[in-house]
Design a protein around this motif. Structure first.
Motif, PDB file in Angstrom:
ATOM      1  N   PHE A  63       0.762  -1.245   0.000  1.00 38.51           N
ATOM      2  CA  PHE A  63       0.000   0.000   0.000  1.00 38.51           C
ATOM      3  C   PHE A  63       0.799   1.305   0.000  1.00 38.51           C
ATOM      4  CE2 PHE A  63      -2.793  -3.105   2.196  1.00 38.51           C
ATOM      5  CZ  PHE A  63      -3.831  -3.120   1.278  1.00 38.51           C
ATOM      6  N   ALA A  64       2.100   1.279   0.226  1.00 36.29           N
ATOM      7  CA  ALA A  64       2.855   2.531   0.374  1.00 36.29           C
ATOM      8  C   ALA A  64       2.762   3.410  -0.866  1.00 36.29           C
ATOM      9  CB  ALA A  64       4.314   2.246   0.705  1.00 36.29           C
ATOM     10  N   SER A  65       2.404   4.651  -0.640  1.00 37.98           N
ATOM     11  CA  SER A  65       2.271   5.650  -1.697  1.00 37.98           C
ATOM     12  C   SER A  65       3.612   5.919  -2.375  1.00 37.98           C
ATOM     13  CB  SER A  65       1.737   6.944  -1.075  1.00 37.98           C
ATOM     14  OG  SER A  65       2.037   8.049  -1.861  1.00 37.98           O
ATOM     15  N   ALA A  66       3.587   6.093  -3.681  1.00 39.21           N
ATOM     16  CA  ALA A  66       4.805   6.439  -4.420  1.00 39.21           C
ATOM     17  C   ALA A  66       5.275   7.835  -4.021  1.00 39.21           C
ATOM     18  CB  ALA A  66       4.545   6.374  -5.914  1.00 39.21           C
ATOM     19  N   ALA A  67       4.362   8.682  -3.581  1.00 39.93           N
ATOM     20  CA  ALA A  67       4.697  10.064  -3.231  1.00 39.93           C
ATOM     21  C   ALA A  67       5.583  10.155  -1.990  1.00 39.93           C
ATOM     22  CB  ALA A  67       3.422  10.880  -3.021  1.00 39.93           C
ATOM     23  N   ASP A  68       5.272   9.339  -0.944  1.00 36.16           N
ATOM     24  CA  ASP A  68       6.058   9.457   0.288  1.00 36.16           C
ATOM     25  C   ASP A  68       6.633   8.130   0.778  1.00 36.16           C
ATOM     26  OD1 ASP A  68       3.947   8.128   1.558  1.00 36.16           O
ATOM     27  OD2 ASP A  68       3.134   9.949   2.429  1.00 36.16           O
ATOM     28  N   GLY A  69       6.163   7.014   0.262  1.00 37.67           N
ATOM     29  CA  GLY A  69       6.690   5.706   0.624  1.00 37.67           C
ATOM     30  C   GLY A  69       6.299   5.190   1.989  1.00 37.67           C
ATOM     31  N   ILE A  70       5.437   5.924   2.722  1.00 39.41           N
ATOM     32  CA  ILE A  70       5.087   5.492   4.077  1.00 39.41           C
ATOM     33  C   ILE A  70       3.587   5.520   4.388  1.00 39.41           C
ATOM     34  CG2 ILE A  70       7.298   6.151   5.087  1.00 39.41           C
ATOM     35  CD1 ILE A  70       5.847   8.666   6.199  1.00 39.41           C
ATOM     36  N   SER A  71       2.784   6.052   3.485  1.00 35.53           N
ATOM     37  CA  SER A  71       1.358   6.156   3.788  1.00 35.53           C
ATOM     38  C   SER A  71       0.511   5.455   2.732  1.00 35.53           C
ATOM     39  CB  SER A  71       0.928   7.619   3.903  1.00 35.53           C
ATOM     40  OG  SER A  71       1.024   8.252   2.647  1.00 35.53           O
ATOM     41  N   CYS A  72      -0.703   5.112   3.155  1.00 35.69           N
ATOM     42  CA  CYS A  72      -1.679   4.443   2.299  1.00 35.69           C
ATOM     43  C   CYS A  72      -2.876   5.366   2.117  1.00 35.69           C
ATOM     44  CB  CYS A  72      -2.128   3.146   2.961  1.00 35.69           C
ATOM     45  SG  CYS A  72      -3.520   2.325   2.158  1.00 35.69           S
ATOM     46  N   SER A  73      -3.364   5.457   0.897  1.00 34.04           N
ATOM     47  CA  SER A  73      -4.547   6.252   0.596  1.00 34.04           C
ATOM     48  C   SER A  73      -5.800   5.430   0.884  1.00 34.04           C
ATOM     49  CB  SER A  73      -4.524   6.672  -0.871  1.00 34.04           C
ATOM     50  OG  SER A  73      -5.709   7.346  -1.207  1.00 34.04           O
ATOM     51  N   VAL A  74      -6.731   6.038   1.624  1.00 35.43           N
ATOM     52  CA  VAL A  74      -7.969   5.366   2.014  1.00 35.43           C
ATOM     53  C   VAL A  74      -9.149   6.242   1.593  1.00 35.43           C
ATOM     54  CG1 VAL A  74      -9.298   4.382   3.931  1.00 35.43           C
ATOM     55  CG2 VAL A  74      -6.791   4.422   4.036  1.00 35.43           C
ATOM     56  N   THR A  75     -10.143   5.626   0.942  1.00 35.68           N
ATOM     57  CA  THR A  75     -11.359   6.361   0.588  1.00 35.68           C
ATOM     58  C   THR A  75     -12.570   5.634   1.164  1.00 35.68           C
ATOM     59  OG1 THR A  75     -11.494   5.229  -1.551  1.00 35.68           O
ATOM     60  CG2 THR A  75     -10.416   7.389  -1.521  1.00 35.68           C
ATOM     61  N   TYR A  76     -13.617   6.398   1.391  1.00 34.88           N
ATOM     62  CA  TYR A  76     -14.836   5.887   2.004  1.00 34.88           C
ATOM     63  C   TYR A  76     -16.010   6.197   1.082  1.00 34.88           C
ATOM     64  CZ  TYR A  76     -11.632   6.266   5.935  1.00 34.88           C
ATOM     65  OH  TYR A  76     -10.530   6.179   6.737  1.00 34.88           O
ATOM     66  N   SER A  77     -16.880   5.205   0.854  1.00 35.84           N
ATOM     67  CA  SER A  77     -18.026   5.431  -0.033  1.00 35.84           C
ATOM     68  C   SER A  77     -19.057   6.338   0.612  1.00 35.84           C
ATOM     69  CB  SER A  77     -18.670   4.105  -0.434  1.00 35.84           C
ATOM     70  OG  SER A  77     -19.226   3.463   0.712  1.00 35.84           O
ATOM     71  N   SER A  78     -19.054   6.401   1.933  1.00 38.41           N
ATOM     72  CA  SER A  78     -19.953   7.276   2.677  1.00 38.41           C
ATOM     73  C   SER A  78     -19.209   7.724   3.935  1.00 38.41           C
ATOM     74  CB  SER A  78     -21.229   6.536   3.074  1.00 38.41           C
ATOM     75  OG  SER A  78     -22.013   7.342   3.929  1.00 38.41           O
ATOM     76  N   THR A  79     -19.481   8.951   4.363  1.00 42.20           N
ATOM     77  CA  THR A  79     -18.860   9.434   5.593  1.00 42.20           C
ATOM     78  C   THR A  79     -19.895   9.764   6.661  1.00 42.20           C
ATOM     79  OG1 THR A  79     -18.820  11.690   4.724  1.00 42.20           O
ATOM     80  CG2 THR A  79     -16.842  10.349   4.393  1.00 42.20           C
ATOM     81  N   THR A  80     -21.164   9.655   6.313  1.00 42.75           N
ATOM     82  CA  THR A  80     -22.235   9.950   7.252  1.00 42.75           C
ATOM     83  C   THR A  80     -22.277   8.887   8.347  1.00 42.75           C
ATOM     84  OG1 THR A  80     -23.512  10.981   5.506  1.00 42.75           O
ATOM     85  CG2 THR A  80     -24.707  10.378   7.489  1.00 42.75           C
ATOM     86  N   SER A  81     -22.119   9.284   9.586  1.00 42.21           N
ATOM     87  CA  SER A  81     -22.145   8.380  10.738  1.00 42.21           C
ATOM     88  C   SER A  81     -21.046   7.332  10.704  1.00 42.21           C
ATOM     89  CB  SER A  81     -23.517   7.717  10.869  1.00 42.21           C
ATOM     90  OG  SER A  81     -24.526   8.690  11.021  1.00 42.21           O
ATOM     91  N   VAL A  82     -19.899   7.689  10.128  1.00 38.79           N
ATOM     92  CA  VAL A  82     -18.745   6.787  10.063  1.00 38.79           C
ATOM     93  C   VAL A  82     -17.584   7.424  10.822  1.00 38.79           C
ATOM     94  CG1 VAL A  82     -17.083   5.645   8.543  1.00 38.79           C
ATOM     95  CG2 VAL A  82     -19.467   5.889   7.815  1.00 38.79           C
ATOM     96  N   THR A  83     -16.986   6.653  11.734  1.00 38.03           N
ATOM     97  CA  THR A  83     -15.821   7.123  12.471  1.00 38.03           C
ATOM     98  C   THR A  83     -14.667   6.148  12.266  1.00 38.03           C
ATOM     99  OG1 THR A  83     -16.601   6.047  14.491  1.00 38.03           O
ATOM    100  CG2 THR A  83     -17.140   8.384  14.215  1.00 38.03           C
ATOM    101  N   VAL A  84     -13.455   6.673  12.389  1.00 39.62           N
ATOM    102  CA  VAL A  84     -12.262   5.867  12.117  1.00 39.62           C
ATOM    103  C   VAL A  84     -11.165   6.151  13.139  1.00 39.62           C
ATOM    104  CG1 VAL A  84     -12.730   5.707   9.657  1.00 39.62           C
ATOM    105  CG2 VAL A  84     -11.336   7.574  10.488  1.00 39.62           C
ATOM    106  N   ALA A  85     -10.302   5.163  13.311  1.00 40.70           N
ATOM    107  CA  ALA A  85      -9.109   5.326  14.151  1.00 40.70           C
ATOM    108  C   ALA A  85      -7.980   4.536  13.512  1.00 40.70           C
ATOM    109  CB  ALA A  85      -9.364   4.812  15.568  1.00 40.70           C
ATOM    110  N   SER A  86      -6.812   5.146  13.472  1.00 37.37           N
ATOM    111  CA  SER A  86      -5.601   4.491  12.972  1.00 37.37           C
ATOM    112  C   SER A  86      -4.849   3.949  14.183  1.00 37.37           C
ATOM    113  CB  SER A  86      -4.741   5.501  12.208  1.00 37.37           C
ATOM    114  OG  SER A  86      -3.528   4.913  11.788  1.00 37.37           O
ATOM    115  N   LEU A  87      -4.585   2.644  14.173  1.00 40.18           N
ATOM    116  CA  LEU A  87      -3.986   1.989  15.326  1.00 40.18           C
ATOM    117  C   LEU A  87      -2.725   1.238  14.938  1.00 40.18           C
ATOM    118  CD1 LEU A  87      -7.282   0.401  16.672  1.00 40.18           C
ATOM    119  CD2 LEU A  87      -6.242   2.542  17.428  1.00 40.18           C
ATOM    120  N   VAL A  88      -1.788   1.139  15.869  1.00 34.27           N
ATOM    121  CA  VAL A  88      -0.611   0.303  15.690  1.00 34.27           C
ATOM    122  C   VAL A  88      -0.480  -0.564  16.934  1.00 34.27           C
ATOM    123  CG1 VAL A  88       1.006   2.037  16.576  1.00 34.27           C
ATOM    124  CG2 VAL A  88       1.832   0.256  15.056  1.00 34.27           C
ATOM    125  N   ILE A  89      -0.258  -1.854  16.701  1.00 35.72           N
ATOM    126  CA  ILE A  89      -0.142  -2.779  17.846  1.00 35.72           C
ATOM    127  C   ILE A  89       1.291  -3.213  18.025  1.00 35.72           C
ATOM    128  CG2 ILE A  89      -2.498  -3.584  17.695  1.00 35.72           C
ATOM    129  CD1 ILE A  89      -1.409  -6.104  16.321  1.00 35.72           C
TER     130      ILE A  89
END
Length: 110
Positions: free
Chosen positions: A84-110
């Motif tokens: 998933f690493a972006s060619a632009a920065d090599g460390i991030s992944c692009s994520v898109t959502y089909s809907s954002t209404t009543s949707v929450t997100v958290a980025s976690l590392v274990i």
């Protein structure tokens, strides 16, 4: 695209902070990186992780996850840099959502 702050799951426990989903965001890649998506909307929605890996010159397919309606809750990952690493920065992944209404997100590392 805004980078979601990554929260560390610790032995002492973590009460993750969730933010409202935007149409598109980025998350840090890593062998222990995950995205937690909660959907309380009356309709299911999809989360798409943009794949950047190539196999024999062919681009790998994006990963699309359906999050059920009302009490939908999906833990997605690991979000590895080899896929998933972006060619632009090599460390991030692009994520898109089909809907954002009543949707929450958290980025976690274990």
């Amino acid at each position: 695209m805004a980078l979601l702050a990554q929260q560390v799951v610790a032995l002492s426990g973590l009460a993750p902070t969730y933010s409202a989903a935007a149409a598109s965001t980025t998350v840090l890649c890593g062998d222990r990186s995950f995205l937690h998506v909660k959907n309380t909307n009356g309709s299911s929605m999809t989360v798409t992780l943009t794949a950047t890996a190539r196999v024999r010159g062919q681009l790998a397919a994006d990963v699309v996850i359906t999050v059920p309606a009302t009490t939908g809750d999906k833990m997605i990952g690991p979000i590895t840099s080899d896929l998933f690493a972006s060619a632009a920065d090599g460390i991030s992944c692009s994520v898109t959502y089909s809907s954002t209404t009543s949707v929450t997100v958290a980025s976690l590392v274990i």
